[in-house]
Design a protein around this motif. Structure first.
Motif: not given
Lengths: 670, 315, 212
Positions: B52-58, B220, B224
């Protein structure tokens, strides 16, 4: 309904007027055949408006008393009779609502090009619409057959719009052939029903006939309707004709015209013949389930998107006929309350299919316009370039896959509920065999989700498989409106089943003499049998789902302010991803091909390891085509050869034939 | 009324919180059985927290569908948890959706997951989607048939009503439910990416199904998705309890006290179920992917057979 | 309780159909024997007929101990523990099995409606077990599994007798038990003969015996 109480308002007259306006619009288009702007900006939008009025008229008309008229048209002494009862109203609503969306879309779709002139198309299109309205309100065999044949012919001309392509000519011919064989069945059925009395439906309803003749009449009618609906083994035209036709026409044929077959079957079995026997229901049920399974399995292995949707239509009609079968089965055993639910489920499914299948066919039309491709192997990634079409098609995709809370699920839910009661049928074997149908229905529904993931995933998601897909442009405003209307209908039918069922149950009141009554009191909770037994409240279901999603998203945003960035796809660190590594349509269908292998005739070309230019090809054929149609065709040719021995080319021998016939007849009369 | 809503909220909370623990417990049991040092029971939680605390990489070409899918999948599983009676059957939300709708919810989650997997256009993603849908279309009717057998007994398709009826009967074993239970177990294994069909611990490219679909997710979104998977396992366990060992689930007009009694019993059931699951996974070998349909067809046929036995024996 | 036994019996029959390994078939057969013994015992307890107790004991001795031991030794001696075979796809066989079950149930429905014994509804299951075992014999190629199919069929018959009419007369039961035992011995000898002749227990080789 305020306008239903207006003085002088009569739904049947309104329907006649609206159908007449459709015809006039068609003729208007014909007068300006090459004027694309006129056809696109005036004729089709007005046609759409008429469709909307037809929908309103049908909704208002269902509560109005049944109206009947005798027209001045027709042969001397044989005027057309028309009548509009609740069953007609439901299907008129389907016709109106469906055609509204499709005509809106069509106003942006048809443009200059090879093939028939736009005005001519507009003419055929509106005649097609009017003829379907005619089928629905016909009240004698003569009017019915005329409307039915006009429907077949006008749609044939629409199918062969691109009449210079040989494949399309063949598809059109096959369609015409099967349509006529089917019409023959219906004609014969009328012949059996009429039995010397007049051709009006009124007289047919009043006559009672022995079980044998009733059965013969029913199965002849089922044959005719099955040919129109694409029931096994008369389905062969469907996957050929739908891809051949322009997309709005495919949408109209699949979404609306196929339902005319369901209408006719219901009209024959519950109304004209009356008193169905339970085994008619069983036969229809088995036929429906078989068709559904066959259709969905073939849909899963298609590589052409319109062909896939056509096979999926076969599946959905199979489900509708399963519903018809259940209705007749319960009715035959006198379990009218259950028959009513089955009937409502059938009607619901027809409405649903009109919405989502039209939506998807129109979406393929937009894709076709934007890319010029129907083949899955050359599509992909369109969600980025066509967000509107992709978004609205997603609604249709989810709905057709039978996911709650959209509309496909409601009919499926109702059907499964009634299937649970088939164990109470008072007949050994049947009480055990029929519940198995629920298992088959569940399998079909789950398979259709597979098919739809394939359809949507390959067309709209992933990487574009061809370079020029980057140039694809989203659909124009009228097309979006048309798609949007149908998507909205999918959502509304899914979320508000109770009001729709209240509307539909007038049909069961008229045909079966029962309604769900107080079980539809609550506007949000659907519990067709009893509250303890089963209930489904899609509104709150949707609210619950949306609430959870929104809360989760909000929590994420509030608590964790982590950012987001874009990078190349990870792909297990492979790094040289390209579009050819995705599953093709063949690849996605492979598990099905493997599992249901015996159903297919598969021709495969597999390259050897030493090939310089390896080619892999797989072609899947319908076994019925080779095992049924071809032998049948040969038989017909052989018979024709036999007859041709009579043909000598000499006038005197022909005169001899006539003479002998005359003598024989005279002896017979003696 | 108040009790019912308390029940509803309590049940949601229990599901959300206990699901990762159940997963942790299964992993722990598995490790023990395989003579490995067991990871902490709380590992799934720590994992989520970290993610949850990480940056998402798309991926560069990810569409909005790809970003929405984790929320929809998670939402479906939470809503499913609101339908299944795990503590008490007085669930207001269970009127909104019966067991058929529950199966539909699972299908929704599955479909979104498969579509999201196809969105990036990687070979693994599409492979996972295809296999998941293949498993799904066989498992879904089997699950439906299991539920039908139970609903023929209790003449209701609402899970709450089914567990209510079954609990109020005497301790009789229904032969038809024996068949259904076997079928259900097979479906549970297949649907939750467990060993004979899929391996939850593998990242070996050619054998994975569930994991292959999640490859492109990070941070995140991944959390999820994983939480949703844990919830799915919990939901399946709860369905199993409601259908086959409903004793201990508080009835429709139970008070708060009974709900409190139900909680430890649920914990015991979950512990046992987790241990059994770990045992099954340890004892069996993974099937070839094309044996999986056979496995599920067996489940499907057993479920249908259960229904037939019910029709014959009337029990 | 007897219903449960019946259901378990049916379950085991289906498991036999879906099982490919010969050794596992013997295990399933043993389990079937146990179920049969238990159900006979249940009937005995329910009706208090003494010969049913004997019958239960006999079943247990023969079908749980003697026959499995013989079969197991046979399999070991023949070295066919791990052979897996089936003539048809398992799924297809099971679907056919399902239809067979429906047929049996439907057939038994009117009969059991006439019967008055407490166990009447199990008749359909017994019939189904017999037919399923038959089906298994048809779909298998290897001689050993055919014998197991044959024995399972006898189990079904026995169950029908025990549940529908509270067992056959003692004498007949003994006779059948003896017959089965002898049959297994004879077939065992037969297996060795077949193997010596063809180097395999695959019954397809017997097809070459027919006159051309």
């Amino acid at each position: 309904m305020p306008w239903s109480t207006w003085p002088g308002y009569s739904p049947i007259d309104a329907t006649l007027v609206l159908a007449g306006v459709w015809l006039l619009l068609g003729v208007a288009g014909l007068t300006a055949a090459r004027n694309t702007a006129f056809v696109a900006r005036i004729v089709f939008p007005l046609g759409a408006l008429v469709g909307l009025m037809m929908l309103g008229n049908a909704i208002a008309g269902i509560v109005a008393p049944v109206g009947a008229r005798e027209l001045l048209l027709g042969l001397p002494d044989m005027p057309f009779h028309v009548r509009q009862d609740a069953l007609s109203c439901v299907f008129l609503a389907l016709l109106g609502g469906g055609s509204f969306g499709i005509s809106l879309f069509a106003s942006g779709y048809f443009r200059e090009g090879p093939g028939a002139a736009p005005g001519l198309l507009g003419f055929q299109y509106h005649v097609f619409l009017a003829s379907m309205a005619g089928v629905l309100i016909a009240d004698d065999a003569y009017a019915f057959m005329v409307a039915w044949e006009v429907m077949a012919l006008s749609s044939y001309f629409l199918v062969v719009t691109q009449h210079k392509v040989p494949a399309i000519q063949r598809a059109g011919f096959l369609y015409l052939l099967i349509a006529h064989v089917g019409a023959l069945g219906i004609l014969l059925s009328f012949g059996v029903l009429q039995q010397g009395s007049s051709l009006t439906f009124e007289a047919m309803r009043a006559t009672s006939r022995p079980a044998v003749w009733a059965s013969i009449a029913y199965f002849l009618a089922l044959f005719g309707c099955g040919a129109k609906a694409g029931l096994l083994p008369l389905h062969a035209w469907l996957p050929e004709a739908h891809p051949a036709a322009p997309s709005p026409v495919s949408a109209l044929m699949s979404g609306v015209m196929l339902k005319m077959a369901v209408y006719a079957t219901l009209r024959f079995s519950l109304d004209l013949i009356g008193g169905p026997l339970w085994w008619w229901g069983l036969a229809t049920l088995v036929l429906g389930l078989g068709t559904a399974l066959f259709g969905v399995v073939f849909a899963a292995v298609q590589t052409d998107m319109k062909r896939l949707l056509a096979w999926s239509s076969i599946e959905n009609l199979g489900i509708a006929f399963t519903g018809v079968g259940l209705t007749l089965l319960f009715r035959g055993f006198g379990l009218d309350a259950l028959a009513a639910i089955a009937l409502l489920a059938t009607l619901y499914h027809c409405l649903n299919h009109a919405c989502f299948k039209s939506l998807l066919f129109l979406a393929t039309g937009s894709v076709l316009h934007a890319t010029g491709e129907r083949n899955f192997g050359k599509l992909g990634g369109l969600i980025h370039h066509m967000p509107w079409v992709a978004g609205l098609a997603l609604v249709g995709t989810l709905a057709i896959a039978g996911l709650p809370p959209l509309n496909g699920f409601v009919a499926e839910w109702l059907l499964l509920q009634v299937f649970l009661f088939t164990a109470s049928v008072p007949q050994p074997f049947i009480d055990m065999l029929v519940p198995l149908g629920a298992a088959l229905l569940a399998l079909v529904a789950a398979l259709s989700a597979y098919v739809m993931v394939k359809f949507y995933g390959v067309v709209f998601l992933g990487l574009p498989r061809e370079a020029d897909l980057e140039q694809a442009r989203d659909a124009g405003v009228p097309e979006r409106l048309g798609l949007g209307w149908l998507a909205l209908a999918c959502v509304l039918l899914g979320v508000l089943p109770v009001p729709v069922l209240r509307y539909l149950q007038v049909v069961s009141a008229q045909l079966l003499g029962t309604t769900l009554g107080g079980r539809l009191d609550s506007w949000w909770l659907l519990s067709p049998i009893s509250a303890e037994r089963a209930s489904y409240g899609p509104v709150f279901f949707l609210v619950g789902l949306v609430l959870v999603v929104v809360i989760t998203a909000a929590v994420m945003r509030r608590l964790y302010r982590a950012g987001e960035r874009r990078a190349a796809a990870w792909d297990c660190g492979f790094g040289r991803l390209d579009a050819r590594m995705q599953d093709t349509a063949e690849g996605f269908g492979q598990p099905i091909r493997r599992m249901f292998g015996p159903l297919f005739e598969i021709h495969r070309t597999v390259p050897s390891p030493t090939d310089r230019a390896p080619v892999y090809a797989v072609r899947i054929e319908d076994p019925l085509w080779n095992r049924l149609y071809r032998p049948l065709g040969r038989l017909v040719l052989w018979l024709a050869d036999l007859v041709s021995t009579l043909q000598r080319g000499r006038v005197s021998s022909y005169l001899l034939y006539s003479f002998l016939t005359l003598i024989a007849l005279l002896i017979l009369v003696l | 009324m108040i009790v019912a809503f308390t029940n509803q909220l309590l049940e949601l909370a229990v599901a959300l919180l206990a699901a990762p623990l159940l997963l942790g417990w299964v992993n722990q049991c598995r490790a023990w059985l395989q003579n490995r040092r067991a990871p902490s029971l709380w590992l799934p939680y720590r994992n989520y927290r970290k993610l949850f605390h990480k940056d998402a990489v798309l991926a560069a070409n990810a569409s909005p569908l790809f970003r929405a899918a984790p929320y929809v999948v998670f939402g479906s599983m939470v809503v499913a948890a609101a339908i299944i009676p795990s503590l008490g059957s007085a669930l207001p939300f269970s009127r909104v959706a019966d067991a058929i709708a529950l199966v539909g919810l699972f299908a929704t989650a599955r479909m979104f997951m498969a579509l999201a997997a196809m969105d990036i256009g990687t070979a693994f993603g599409t492979l996972g989607a295809r296999r998941e849908m293949m498993i799904g279309f066989l498992a879904e009717p089997a699950l439906l048939m299991v539920i039908f057998t139970a609903s023929l007994i209790s003449s209701s398709t609402s899970l709450a009503a089914i567990s209510d009826t079954l609990v109020s009967r005497e301790l009789a074993i229904y032969p038809s439910l024996a068949f259904a239970a076997i079928a259900f177990l097979l479906v549970l294994l297949a649907e939750n990416a467990r060993i004979p069909v899929d391996n939850p611990a593998t990242h070996l490219e050619l054998t994975m199904i569930h994991e292959a679909m999640l490859l492109e997710y990070s941070a995140r979104h991944l959390a999820l998705m994983e939480w949703a998977a844990a919830l799915k396992l919990f939901n399946y366990a709860a369905i199993g309890f409601a259908l086959f060992i409903p004793w201990g689930i508080a009835g429709r007009d139970a008070g708060l006290v009974e709900l409190l009694y139900a909680a430890p019993l649920l914990a015991v059931k979950l512990l046992c179920a987790g241990a059994v699951l770990a045992l099954i996974e340890t004892l069996s070998a993974k099937l070839r992917i094309f044996r999986a349909p056979e496995f599920l067809a067996t489940a499907f046929l057993f479920a249908v057979l259960g229904m037939l036995v019910h029709l014959l024996l009337g029990s | 309780m007897i219903n449960l036994c019946a259901a378990v019996l049916l379950l085991l029959s289906f498991a036999m159909i879906s099982q490919r390994r010969t050794v596992a078939l013997v295990d399933l057969f043993t389990a079937q024997g146990v179920t049969l013994a238990v159900s006979t015992l249940v009937v005995a307890l329910g009706t208090g007929q003494r010969h049913m107790y004997y019958s239960a004991a006999l079943t247990f001795a023969l079908k749980v101990i003697v026959l499995p031991v013989i079969l197991r030794r046979l399999i070991r001696r023949l070295g066919v523990q791990w052979e897996a075979e089936s003539r048809l796809d398992v799924t297809v066989t099971m679907i056919i099995g399902l239809l067979v079950v429906i047929f049996a149930f439907g057939l038994a429905e009117p009969i059991s409606a006439l019967a008055t014994t407490v166990t009447r509804s199990t008749l359909g299951i017994a019939l189904a077990v017999v037919l399923l075992s038959f089906l298994m014999m048809i779909t298998r190629r290897k001689a050993v599994s055919q014998v197991i199919g044959f024995l399972a069929m006898e189990n079904g018959l026995f169950f029908a007798a025990a549940s529908a009419t509270y067992g056959m007369p003692m004498l007949i039961e003994f006779g059948i038990a003896l017959d089965v035992l002898v049959a297994v011995f004879v077939l065992g000898v037969f297996f060795f003969q077949i193997r010596e002749q063809f180097d395999s227990l695959d019954l397809q080789h017997l097809e070459s015996l027919k006159e051309k």
